[in-house]
Design a protein around this motif. Sequence first.
Motif: not given
Length: 352
Positions: A121, A124-125
């Motif tokens: 996560k 991906w940020r």
Amino acid sequence: MLAQKNYFLLPQLLLAAALFCSCSGNSNGKTNQSTASAEKKDSTQVEAIAEVKENPYKPVDSAKYYELQKYLANGDTTGKWPVKNDPLPINGAILPFNRIIAYYGNLYSKKMGALGEYAPKEMWRRLNAEVAHWNRADSVIKAIPAIHYIATVASGTPGAHNYYINRMPEKQIDSALAIAKMHNAIVFLDVQVGLSNLHNELPRLEKYLKMPNVHLGIDPEFSMKTGALPGRKIGTYDAADINYASAYLTKLVKENNLPAKILVVHRFTQGMVTNYKNIKKQKEVQMVMHMDGWGEPELKKGTYRHYLYSEPVQFVGFKLFYKNDLKKAPNRLMTPEELLKLRPKPIYIQYQ
């Protein structure tokens, strides 16, 4: 006596007649079977022909393709860029209609790149932020995300076959594909062959390379043809090696009705790629020569100019190192705006 002889011949004649009828019946049966077999064969051929379909992916706009290639040349007047004899790619080609922004690394290591350094996560940020920056910097070519996963890693230990490599288990490659799927990204599987070679290593990844969203990277730095150990010296690929990888992908594309593949070739020295003029361009495979040396901006631009601009193949890439590029003054990463001033403009950007 004659009548008696005829009498005794009657059963034989009847038997002969019966045999004749039987044979005639069998002959007709064989004819019917042959006809049925032929009809079945014809039907099978028709079905086989029906199964041959055209490439289902988006056709390439030829005018747009060459227009964007000229745009990427960025005003070059030497005749090197855009490259000559550039084949129009087959359906589904990603380049130059998109700029690929990739995070590179291995899920087992936090030191090999951003891909393995962060949880999915958070990774991906960060990657999405880079993609957004590139889209702000260049409104002509859309930036899209990619995962560039090292599937065969050069090693300091010999391993089972004395190749000095570690082949990643399929469950790890599957994890990389799952991470990419989180944001519908394409995937590159990178190969560092060590003392092995592409002939040994590419077939091990074939099940993945048959997937329409999976592409290939090959790294000459770790191709140790002299027998030196990986990391001790910089390795090399000849045009023949690159052509083998391209032909391998071309075969998969044709046999599996796939969209055009991308082949990324790493480079930051003269000797890493030899006989570049002999590299064969295929309409099924888009070739990216990728500058992946680290250092301060002027050093990186010099490497790009000497080894990528001066020896054109088809497309070019540029790697940015979040840590190593900051070691020397001015201690910063190059920006998308700076990279877009390069000649030619890079179409593949990799962050490590």
